[in-house]
Design an enzyme around this catalytic site. Structure first.
Site, PDB file in Angstrom:
ATOM      1  N   ASP A 112       0.859  -1.181   0.000  1.00  0.00           N
ATOM      2  CA  ASP A 112       0.000   0.000   0.000  1.00  0.00           C
ATOM      3  C   ASP A 112       0.893   1.228   0.000  1.00  0.00           C
ATOM      4  OD1 ASP A 112      -2.480  -1.371   0.112  1.00  0.00           O
ATOM      5  OD2 ASP A 112      -2.285  -1.623   2.272  1.00  0.00           O
ATOM      6  N   ASP A 132      -6.988  -1.380  -4.626  1.00  0.00           N
ATOM      7  CA  ASP A 132      -8.032  -0.970  -3.682  1.00  0.00           C
ATOM      8  C   ASP A 132      -8.946   0.088  -4.302  1.00  0.00           C
ATOM      9  OD1 ASP A 132      -6.825  -2.639  -1.791  1.00  0.00           O
ATOM     10  OD2 ASP A 132      -5.665  -0.999  -0.912  1.00  0.00           O
TER      11      ASP A 132
END
Length: 158
Positions: A112, A132
């Site tokens: 991330d 995401d």
């Protein structure tokens, strides 16, 4: 119909390239401020699901992802024809699911890197990635489709 798979492929490629760039050029925990204090690149690893829930459950995530990918492909071919919004939402979901799945299978964790702070409500949004984002936009498009378009094809207004 198969052209929609290009959406999923695009998501997967951009997702993996951005994650590769983060891993290659940043150390874990490193932050690069892009727009102080709103947005920064923050190299983070997540062994769980959304917002770090269920850390280290790679077996469960593998099973769930395989089932989800099969379901998405099934519904795409069964219900997607002639429904561009629905088909697009499914391909965003597919690309996002596969993007994060590649990380989990190859490294056991998801990379991330997008970090946002929302000043109006003083909220530090959970760090996320392109996969995401695709999953989120896929769900939003699916909700729009279900709420405003599902069942309305073929109906004649009087």
């Amino acid at each position: 119909m198969y052209k929609y798979y290009l959406i999923a492929l695009f998501v997967i490629i951009v997702d993996q390239l951005t994650k590769w760039g983060v891993v290659k050029n940043m150390t874990e925990g490193q932050e690069i401020v892009v727009w102080d204090p709103i947005f920064s690149l923050y190299s983070h690893r997540n062994q769980g699901a959304a917002w770090g829930m269920m850390q280290g459950r790679i077996g469960l995530f593998t099973i769930v992802t395989v089932v989800v990918v099969i379901a998405i492909i099934y519904y795409f071919h069964k219900e997607g024809k002639g429904k561009p919004l629905f088909a697009t939402s499914l391909m965003l979901l597919l690309g996002g699911a596969i993007g994060n799945f590649i990380d989990r299978i190859t490294t056991g964790e998801v990379v991330d890197f997008a970090s946002f702070w929302i000043p109006v409500i003083d909220y530090d949004f959970p760090i996320f990635n392109i996969a995401d984002m695709a999953l989120t936009f896929g769900v939003i498009l699916m909700m729009i489709y279900v709420l405003f378009f599902e069942g309305k094809q073929g109906k004649v207004k009087k």
